[in-house]
Design a protein around this motif. Structure first.
Motif, PDB file in Angstrom:
ATOM      1  N   ILE A  36       0.853  -1.183   0.000  1.00 51.48           N
ATOM      2  CA  ILE A  36       0.000   0.000   0.000  1.00 51.48           C
ATOM      3  C   ILE A  36       0.890   1.235   0.000  1.00 51.48           C
ATOM      4  O   ILE A  36       1.810   1.353   0.810  1.00 51.48           O
ATOM      5  CB  ILE A  36      -0.933   0.010   1.227  1.00 51.48           C
ATOM      6  N   ILE A  37       0.594   2.144  -0.923  1.00 53.84           N
ATOM      7  CA  ILE A  37       1.349   3.391  -1.057  1.00 53.84           C
ATOM      8  C   ILE A  37       0.421   4.554  -0.743  1.00 53.84           C
ATOM      9  O   ILE A  37      -0.672   4.653  -1.307  1.00 53.84           O
ATOM     10  CB  ILE A  37       1.900   3.572  -2.492  1.00 53.84           C
ATOM     11  N   ALA A  38       0.847   5.432   0.154  1.00 46.29           N
ATOM     12  CA  ALA A  38       0.103   6.659   0.443  1.00 46.29           C
ATOM     13  C   ALA A  38       0.743   7.795  -0.340  1.00 46.29           C
ATOM     14  O   ALA A  38       1.964   7.983  -0.296  1.00 46.29           O
ATOM     15  CB  ALA A  38       0.123   6.970   1.931  1.00 46.29           C
ATOM     16  N   ILE A  39      -0.080   8.519  -1.052  1.00 52.12           N
ATOM     17  CA  ILE A  39       0.382   9.704  -1.774  1.00 52.12           C
ATOM     18  C   ILE A  39       0.098  10.919  -0.902  1.00 52.12           C
ATOM     19  O   ILE A  39      -1.011  11.096  -0.411  1.00 52.12           O
ATOM     20  CB  ILE A  39      -0.307   9.836  -3.141  1.00 52.12           C
ATOM     21  N   CYS A  40       1.121  11.747  -0.725  1.00 56.80           N
ATOM     22  CA  CYS A  40       0.998  12.986   0.030  1.00 56.80           C
ATOM     23  C   CYS A  40       1.421  14.148  -0.859  1.00 56.80           C
ATOM     24  O   CYS A  40       2.136  13.961  -1.838  1.00 56.80           O
ATOM     25  CB  CYS A  40       1.885  12.957   1.271  1.00 56.80           C
TER      26      CYS A  40
ATOM     27  N   LEU B  72      -1.644   3.048   7.573  1.00 60.23           N
ATOM     28  CA  LEU B  72      -1.997   1.843   6.835  1.00 60.23           C
ATOM     29  C   LEU B  72      -0.959   1.511   5.760  1.00 60.23           C
ATOM     30  O   LEU B  72      -0.714   0.350   5.459  1.00 60.23           O
ATOM     31  CB  LEU B  72      -3.374   2.031   6.177  1.00 60.23           C
ATOM     32  N   ALA B  73      -0.317   2.535   5.217  1.00 59.46           N
ATOM     33  CA  ALA B  73       0.585   2.371   4.078  1.00 59.46           C
ATOM     34  C   ALA B  73       1.902   1.712   4.460  1.00 59.46           C
ATOM     35  O   ALA B  73       2.356   1.780   5.599  1.00 59.46           O
ATOM     36  CB  ALA B  73       0.867   3.734   3.446  1.00 59.46           C
ATOM     37  N   ASP B  74       2.507   1.089   3.443  1.00 55.94           N
ATOM     38  CA  ASP B  74       3.846   0.527   3.579  1.00 55.94           C
ATOM     39  C   ASP B  74       4.915   1.552   3.220  1.00 55.94           C
ATOM     40  O   ASP B  74       6.062   1.433   3.648  1.00 55.94           O
ATOM     41  CB  ASP B  74       3.979  -0.700   2.666  1.00 55.94           C
ATOM     42  N   ALA B  75       4.543   2.542   2.417  1.00 56.24           N
ATOM     43  CA  ALA B  75       5.472   3.581   1.981  1.00 56.24           C
ATOM     44  C   ALA B  75       4.671   4.811   1.580  1.00 56.24           C
ATOM     45  O   ALA B  75       3.462   4.735   1.355  1.00 56.24           O
ATOM     46  CB  ALA B  75       6.318   3.097   0.797  1.00 56.24           C
ATOM     47  N   VAL B  76       5.372   5.934   1.471  1.00 53.44           N
ATOM     48  CA  VAL B  76       4.758   7.214   1.124  1.00 53.44           C
ATOM     49  C   VAL B  76       5.502   7.807  -0.057  1.00 53.44           C
ATOM     50  O   VAL B  76       6.731   7.742  -0.119  1.00 53.44           O
ATOM     51  CB  VAL B  76       4.816   8.179   2.337  1.00 53.44           C
ATOM     52  N   ILE B  77       4.736   8.390  -0.965  1.00 53.68           N
ATOM     53  CA  ILE B  77       5.324   9.165  -2.057  1.00 53.68           C
ATOM     54  C   ILE B  77       4.779  10.585  -1.952  1.00 53.68           C
ATOM     55  O   ILE B  77       3.569  10.787  -1.877  1.00 53.68           O
ATOM     56  CB  ILE B  77       4.981   8.571  -3.439  1.00 53.68           C
ATOM     57  N   VAL B  78       5.688  11.562  -1.938  1.00 53.35           N
ATOM     58  CA  VAL B  78       5.322  12.967  -1.886  1.00 53.35           C
ATOM     59  C   VAL B  78       5.387  13.511  -3.308  1.00 53.35           C
ATOM     60  O   VAL B  78       6.421  13.409  -3.972  1.00 53.35           O
ATOM     61  CB  VAL B  78       6.250  13.761  -0.947  1.00 53.35           C
ATOM     62  N   VAL B  79       4.281  14.078  -3.753  1.00 48.37           N
ATOM     63  CA  VAL B  79       4.139  14.535  -5.128  1.00 48.37           C
ATOM     64  C   VAL B  79       4.293  16.057  -5.205  1.00 48.37           C
ATOM     65  O   VAL B  79       3.769  16.779  -4.359  1.00 48.37           O
ATOM     66  CB  VAL B  79       2.746  14.126  -5.680  1.00 48.37           C
TER      67      VAL B  79
END
Length: 142
Positions: A25-29, A89-96
């Motif tokens: 799961i990837i969270a986008i921030c 919840l996410a396994d990793a985060v990507i900042v856009v």
């Protein structure tokens, strides 16, 4: 007599995700000014087999849901809490995006406090760890 080690809630979640064969799961921030880029990254990551969670409301665009200033402020608090839950919840985060404001800086610090890997579409905006030591910020979006 030995006692079983109790798992932390985070360990229980990781174990359950593994047992259920849940994809990463990837969270986008990021700022909602980059909603189109978030949607593009969501599409690409989903195509690659990831579950993606991201902001679902852009309060910079007019909408009846947040037209009332009192409701808007309460909604912003609720949305911030919801986004922190997505990060947990996410396994990793990507900042856009090539800009980060105070909310995104707080999200990055929160993710890092949970030992979540944080990556950037624009690594030069990485505010670094709290001790000002930049984290590994290789671009994992392509």
């Amino acid at each position: 007599m030995s006692y079983p080690q109790l798992l932390t809630p985070e360990e229980q979640l990781a174990s359950a995700k593994q047992k259920l064969n849940i994809p990463q799961i990837i969270a986008i921030c990021g700022s909602t000014r980059f909603m189109q880029q978030m949607t593009d990254i969501d599409r690409d990551l989903t195509w690659d087999g990831f579950i993606v969670v991201k902001p679902g409301c852009n309060m910079k665009e007019p909408n009846i849901l947040w037209a009332d200033p009192v409701k808007a402020e309460a909604g912003k608090v609720r949305l911030d809490d919801l986004h922190r839950a997505k990060i947990r919840l996410a396994d990793a985060v990507i900042v856009v995006g090539d800009y980060i404001g105070d909310s995104t800086i707080a999200e990055i610090a929160y993710a890092r406090s949970l030992s979540k890997p944080v990556r950037f579409t624009h690594p030069e905006i990485d505010p670094g760890e709290p001790d000002n030591d930049p984290a590994a910020s290789e671009d994992t979006t392509r």
